[in-house]
Scaffold this motif. Structure first.
Motif, PDB file in Angstrom:
ATOM      1  N   ARG A 179      24.135 -34.364  19.563  1.00 44.87           N
ATOM      2  CA  ARG A 179      23.867 -33.002  18.546  1.00 44.87           C
ATOM      3  C   ARG A 179      23.104 -32.912  19.971  1.00 44.87           C
ATOM      4  N   ARG A 180      22.766 -32.481  21.048  1.00 43.31           N
ATOM      5  CA  ARG A 180      22.255 -32.135  22.037  1.00 43.31           C
ATOM      6  C   ARG A 180      23.130 -32.072  23.212  1.00 43.31           C
ATOM      7  N   ALA A 181      22.288 -31.286  24.319  1.00 45.10           N
ATOM      8  CA  ALA A 181      23.119 -30.406  25.024  1.00 45.10           C
ATOM      9  C   ALA A 181      22.724 -31.485  26.515  1.00 45.10           C
ATOM     10  N   PRO A 182      23.560 -31.621  27.252  1.00 44.43           N
ATOM     11  CA  PRO A 182      25.028 -31.065  27.594  1.00 44.43           C
ATOM     12  C   PRO A 182      25.849 -31.934  26.600  1.00 44.43           C
ATOM     13  N   TRP A 183      25.413 -33.043  25.582  1.00 44.61           N
ATOM     14  CA  TRP A 183      27.202 -32.908  24.902  1.00 44.61           C
ATOM     15  C   TRP A 183      27.557 -32.643  23.304  1.00 44.61           C
ATOM     16  N   ARG A 184      26.859 -31.783  22.692  1.00 44.59           N
ATOM     17  CA  ARG A 184      27.113 -31.356  21.951  1.00 44.59           C
ATOM     18  C   ARG A 184      28.134 -30.658  21.285  1.00 44.59           C
ATOM     19  N   LEU A 185      29.374 -30.293  21.037  1.00 46.90           N
ATOM     20  CA  LEU A 185      30.786 -29.520  20.657  1.00 46.90           C
ATOM     21  C   LEU A 185      30.122 -27.517  20.611  1.00 46.90           C
ATOM     22  N   PRO A 186      30.864 -27.549  20.939  1.00 40.89           N
ATOM     23  CA  PRO A 186      30.017 -25.619  20.267  1.00 40.89           C
ATOM     24  C   PRO A 186      31.091 -25.641  19.769  1.00 40.89           C
ATOM     25  N   GLY A 187      30.593 -24.527  18.203  1.00 36.39           N
ATOM     26  CA  GLY A 187      30.951 -24.257  17.208  1.00 36.39           C
ATOM     27  C   GLY A 187      32.185 -24.116  16.205  1.00 36.39           C
ATOM     28  N   ARG A 188      32.837 -23.139  17.449  1.00 34.79           N
ATOM     29  CA  ARG A 188      34.169 -22.892  17.591  1.00 34.79           C
ATOM     30  C   ARG A 188      35.268 -24.294  17.298  1.00 34.79           C
ATOM     31  N   VAL A 189      35.351 -25.197  17.571  1.00 35.32           N
ATOM     32  CA  VAL A 189      35.208 -26.600  17.395  1.00 35.32           C
ATOM     33  C   VAL A 189      35.288 -27.245  16.581  1.00 35.32           C
ATOM     34  N   THR A 190      34.030 -27.324  16.458  1.00 31.42           N
ATOM     35  CA  THR A 190      33.581 -27.918  14.627  1.00 31.42           C
ATOM     36  C   THR A 190      34.139 -27.714  13.650  1.00 31.42           C
ATOM     37  N   VAL A 191      34.202 -26.067  13.420  1.00 37.81           N
ATOM     38  CA  VAL A 191      34.142 -25.245  12.387  1.00 37.81           C
ATOM     39  C   VAL A 191      35.108 -26.339  11.230  1.00 37.81           C
ATOM     40  N   GLU A 192      35.621 -26.637  11.079  1.00 37.72           N
ATOM     41  CA  GLU A 192      36.486 -27.678   9.823  1.00 37.72           C
ATOM     42  C   GLU A 192      35.628 -29.362   9.906  1.00 37.72           C
ATOM     43  N   LEU A 193      34.876 -29.441  10.679  1.00 40.90           N
ATOM     44  CA  LEU A 193      33.745 -30.468  10.927  1.00 40.90           C
ATOM     45  C   LEU A 193      32.813 -30.120   9.815  1.00 40.90           C
ATOM     46  N   ARG A 194      32.278 -28.872  10.329  1.00 41.04           N
ATOM     47  CA  ARG A 194      31.052 -28.774   9.454  1.00 41.04           C
ATOM     48  C   ARG A 194      31.473 -28.135   8.356  1.00 41.04           C
ATOM     49  N   SER A 195      32.274 -27.575   7.952  1.00 45.10           N
ATOM     50  CA  SER A 195      32.452 -27.215   6.441  1.00 45.10           C
ATOM     51  C   SER A 195      32.817 -28.361   5.329  1.00 45.10           C
ATOM     52  N   ARG A 196      33.379 -29.561   6.174  1.00 42.10           N
ATOM     53  CA  ARG A 196      33.051 -31.063   5.099  1.00 42.10           C
ATOM     54  C   ARG A 196      31.799 -31.430   4.761  1.00 42.10           C
ATOM     55  N   LEU A 197      31.156 -31.583   6.093  1.00 41.18           N
ATOM     56  CA  LEU A 197      30.381 -31.700   5.629  1.00 41.18           C
ATOM     57  C   LEU A 197      29.502 -31.356   4.976  1.00 41.18           C
ATOM     58  N   ASP A 198      29.763 -30.097   4.816  1.00 41.98           N
ATOM     59  CA  ASP A 198      28.345 -28.869   3.981  1.00 41.98           C
ATOM     60  C   ASP A 198      29.617 -29.160   2.196  1.00 41.98           C
ATOM     61  N   SER A 199      30.863 -29.327   2.501  1.00 41.34           N
ATOM     62  CA  SER A 199      31.236 -29.189   0.530  1.00 41.34           C
ATOM     63  C   SER A 199      31.406 -30.977   0.306  1.00 41.34           C
ATOM     64  N   LEU A 226      31.899 -35.244   3.212  1.00 44.88           N
ATOM     65  CA  LEU A 226      31.929 -36.131   4.726  1.00 44.88           C
ATOM     66  C   LEU A 226      30.321 -35.940   4.882  1.00 44.88           C
ATOM     67  N   SER A 227      30.154 -37.989   5.368  1.00 39.32           N
ATOM     68  CA  SER A 227      28.520 -37.684   5.211  1.00 39.32           C
ATOM     69  C   SER A 227      27.680 -37.438   6.633  1.00 39.32           C
ATOM     70  N   ALA A 228      26.792 -37.457   6.965  1.00 38.24           N
ATOM     71  CA  ALA A 228      25.898 -37.459   7.621  1.00 38.24           C
ATOM     72  C   ALA A 228      26.553 -37.982   8.965  1.00 38.24           C
ATOM     73  N   ARG A 229      26.837 -39.760   8.651  1.00 37.74           N
ATOM     74  CA  ARG A 229      27.501 -40.704   9.438  1.00 37.74           C
ATOM     75  C   ARG A 229      28.248 -40.131   9.629  1.00 37.74           C
ATOM     76  N   GLY A 230      28.791 -39.950   8.933  1.00 35.59           N
ATOM     77  CA  GLY A 230      30.811 -39.541   8.962  1.00 35.59           C
ATOM     78  C   GLY A 230      31.277 -38.781   9.930  1.00 35.59           C
ATOM     79  N   PHE A 231      29.593 -37.582  10.007  1.00 37.08           N
ATOM     80  CA  PHE A 231      30.094 -36.098  11.065  1.00 37.08           C
ATOM     81  C   PHE A 231      29.546 -37.546  12.361  1.00 37.08           C
ATOM     82  N   ASP A 232      29.128 -37.897  12.930  1.00 33.10           N
ATOM     83  CA  ASP A 232      28.412 -38.296  14.361  1.00 33.10           C
ATOM     84  C   ASP A 232      29.721 -39.300  14.294  1.00 33.10           C
ATOM     85  N   ARG A 233      30.424 -40.469  13.415  1.00 31.49           N
ATOM     86  CA  ARG A 233      31.591 -40.980  12.995  1.00 31.49           C
ATOM     87  C   ARG A 233      33.209 -39.850  14.272  1.00 31.49           C
ATOM     88  N   VAL A 234      33.110 -38.712  13.047  1.00 32.98           N
ATOM     89  CA  VAL A 234      34.295 -38.078  13.775  1.00 32.98           C
ATOM     90  C   VAL A 234      34.385 -37.428  14.926  1.00 32.98           C
TER      91      VAL A 234
END
Length: 505
Positions: free
Chosen positions: A441-461, A464-472
Motif C-alpha cells: 500500500r505504499r510507493a512504489p508498489w501502491r496501485l493507482p486509484g483507477r485500478v482499485t475502484v471496485e476493490l475499494r468499494s467492496r472494502l467500504d461495503s 471484503l476485510s482488510a486482510r482480504g483487500f491485501d490478498r486480492v
C-alpha cells in the motif's frame, strides 16, 4: 584417568545444540547417575550401554559413574547419546585413548549386542554441529548418506561399538558415506490427466505462481482432489536452503526416503478427515513431534472433505498460516517447527453433494449454511483463492484434445516466480503471497486509484476485510506476472476479486 569428555548433539524441535557428555568415575558403591535433564530414553541408556560395552568385549568399570550432559539446563531427548556415553565411559576408565575423538561429534543408538542403530534427526544434528565449528562427525552407518548432505563436514559411519573402539585404538577405517547417486523418483500425477475445468486449472496455476492458499468448492467428481494432488507437480524444485529445511523436518519425523538424500520435490500431505489436532499441527508425549503442516513445509497440505474435519483441527491452522511456523509449548520445553505450506481445501457445497450441482440439491438452505459454516470466516479469510467449480459435463469428460501437461504449466509458473523474486528482492521476499500488506500500500508498489475502484468499494461495503483487500492485491500481482505485465491493471484486479470471492469470471 577417571574423567572423560565426548561431543554429541541434542535436538529440540529442528534446533540442534552441541552437548558435552562428561563421565566421572569415582570410588564408591557401583552405579550410574545421569544428570542434565535427561528424558526416559536417556535414563534407560545406562542399561543399554552396559550391555553393549560388555557384549563388545570391553570391561565394565565397577565404580561409581556420574554422567553429565552439558549444558545442564537444556532438556535432552532420545537415544542418540548412547554411543557418546559408551565411548566417554571407556575413555574415563582408561580403556580408550580419546585423542582421536578430540573435536569429533559422536551420534548413535546402541543395541544390547553392541550394534549401532540409526536415529532420527541426524541431519539437523549434524548441521548444528557444523554451525558450532565441528568438522568431523561419526554417525550410525544407516545415517551416513543423510549426514553427508551437510557441506564442509567429514562424515564417517559405524555399525558396531567394536568398530569404533578399533578405530580409536588402532586407526581401523570407519564406513564412508555411499557415493552412488540416488535412484530417480517416480513421476507423480500429471495435470494433463484432468479433464475440463478451465477455471480450476487457472486457479491452480495462479496459486502455484504466487504461493497462495486455495479453496476448491464443488460437487463430487468435479475434479477438486485431482487438481489439488497435481499442485506439487507444477511447483519448482526446492533450492538448497529449502531442501535442507524440508529434509530436516522429515528426518526428525523418521520419514526420509531410502538413501537419505535431500528432498528436492515440494512435499505433499493429505491427512484423513479424522485426524486430530496434534497430528495436524504437531504434538505427542515428551518432545512434541512435527505435524502434517510442518511435514508439508515448502509444499502442499490438502484438507480433502474439509467440513468433515473437527472444528479444532481446522482452527488450529490459522496461526501457522499467518506466521509460517508452529511453536509447541510443553511442560518440559518448547519445540518450534517451520510450517510455511500452501493450504488447499476441497469441499462439497452441501451434505447431499448431488453430482448435478446446486440445481438438484436436496438440502434445505439451513443445512447448506451449516455445512460450509464449519469452515469459519477467519480461516477462509486467510485463503487467497476461493473457487467454485461447476459440475463436470460429458463434452469435457469425453474431449479428445490433449490438455497442457504439468511440465508446460510448471515453466510458466517458474517464469512468474522469477519475475516476482526480482521485483521483491529489495524486500528480501520471493513470492507475492509473502509480501506484507503495508508494503503493498505504499510507493512504489501502491496501485493507482483507477485500478482499485471496485476493490475499494467492496472494502467500504464490508464484503471484503482488510486482510482480504491485501490478498486480492497480491493475487493481482501474481496474475500480472503470469501474463507478463510489469504492474496489475483493472482487469487483473477484477479477476483477482472473482478468484477470491468465488464469483464467475
Amino acid at each position: 584417568m577417571s574423567y572423560a569428555r565426548v561431543l554429541c548433539v541434542g535436538l529440540v524441535g529442528v534446533t540442534g545444540q552441541l552437548v558435552e557428555v562428561e563421565v566421572d568415575l569415582a570410588a564408591g558403591l557401583p552405579g550410574v547417575v545421569i544428570s542434565g535433564l535427561p528424558d526416559t530414553a536417556l535414563h534407560e541408556a545406562r542399561d543399554r550401554v552396559r550391555a553393549a560395552v560388555v557384549n563388545s568385549g570391553q570391561r565394565w568399570p565397577n565404580r561409581r559413574i556420574t554422567l553429565n550432559l552439558l549444558p545442564a539446563t537444556l532438556p535432552k531427548f532420545g537415544s542418540a547419546f548412547d554411543l557418546a556415553i559408551a565411548v566417554a565411559l571407556l575413555g574415563g576408565s582408561g580403556e580408550l585413548p580419546l585423542l582421536p575423538l578430540d573435536g569429533v561429534a559422536v551420534l548413535g543408538e546402541l543395541g544390547l549386542d553392541g550394534t549401532v542403530r540409526p536415529v532420527r534427526g541426524v541431519l539437523p544434528m549434524v548441521a548444528a554441529a557444523a554451525k558450532a565449528g565441528v568438522q568431523r562427525v561419526i554417525v550410525p552407518a544407516g545415517n551416513t548418506a543423510e549426514a553427508a548432505v551437510v557441506p564442509g563436514l567429514l562424515v564417517r559411519g559405524v555399525d558396531t561399538l567394536h568398530r569404533l573402539v578399533a578405530f580409536v585404538r588402532d586407526g581401523t577405517p570407519l564406513i564412508e558415506p555411499p557415493v552412488d547417486a540416488p535412484p530417480p523418483s517416480a513421476p507423480g500425477p500429471d495435470l494433463a490427466e484432468v479433464a475440463g475445468q478451465g477455471l480450476g486449472r487457472r486457479a491452480l496455476e495462479v496459486a502455484a505462481a504466487g504461493g497462495h492458499h486455495l479453496a476448491l468448492i464443488g460437487p463430487p467428481g468435479a475434479g477438486k482432489t485431482m487438481l489439488a494432488e497435481r499442485l506439487p507437480s507444477i511447483l519448482p524444485e526446492l533450492d538448497d536452503e529449502a531442501a535442507l529445511e524440508v529434509t530436516a523436518v522429515h528426518s526428525i519425523a523418521g520419514l526420509l526416503p531410502a538413501g537419505g538424500q535431500l528432498i528436492r520435490r515440494p512435499p505433499f500431505q493429505a491427512p484423513h478427515h479424522t485426524a486430530t489436532v496434534p497430528s495436524i499441527v504437531g504434538g505427542g508425549s515428551g518432545l512434541a513431534r512435527p505435524g502434517a503442516i510442518s511435514l508439508a513445509h515448502r509444499g502442499v497440505l490438502l484438507m480433502d472433505e474439509a467440513p468433515e474435519f473437527s472444528k479444532a483441527a481446522l482452527e488450529a491452522l490459522r496461526q501457522p498460516l499467518e506466521h509460517g511456523r508452529v511453536l509447541l509449548a510443553r511442560s518440559r520445553g518448547s519445540a518450534e517447527y517451520p510450517a510455511r505450506a500452501q493450504l488447499v481445501i476441497a469441499a462439497n457445497p452441501c451434505p447431499c453433494a448431488n453430482p448435478a450441482g446446486d440445481d438438484r440439491c436436496e438440502c434445505p438452505p439451513l443445512a447448506r449454511r451449516r455445512y460450509l459454516g464449519r469452515l469459519s470466516g477467519p480461516l477462509l479469510d486467510r485463503i487467497d483463492l476461493q473457487v467454485r467449480l461447476p459440475p463436470m459435463r460429458a463434452a469435457e469428460l469425453m474431449e479428445t484434445t490433449s490438455h497442457e501437461s504439468s511440465a508446460v504449466v510448471a515453466r510458466r509458473v517458474a517464469a512468474a516466480r522469477a519475475a516476482a523474486a526480482e521485483r521483491w528482492a529489495p524486500l528480501g521476499r520471493r513470492l507475492n503471497a509473502q509480501i506484507p500488506g503495508p508494503d503493498l500500500r505504499r510507493a512504489p508498489w501502491r496501485l493507482p486509484g483507477r485500478v482499485t475502484v471496485e476493490l475499494r468499494s467492496r472494502l467500504d461495503s464490508g464484503s471484503l476485510s482488510a486482510r482480504g483487500f491485501d490478498r486480492v492485491v497480491r493475487l493481482a500481482w501474481t496474475i500480472a506476472d503470469m501474463d507478463g505485465r510489469a504492474r496489475p491493471d483493472a482487469g487483473d484486479v477484477g479477476e483477482a476479486i472473482a478468484l477470491r470471492t468465488g464469483e464467475r469470471i
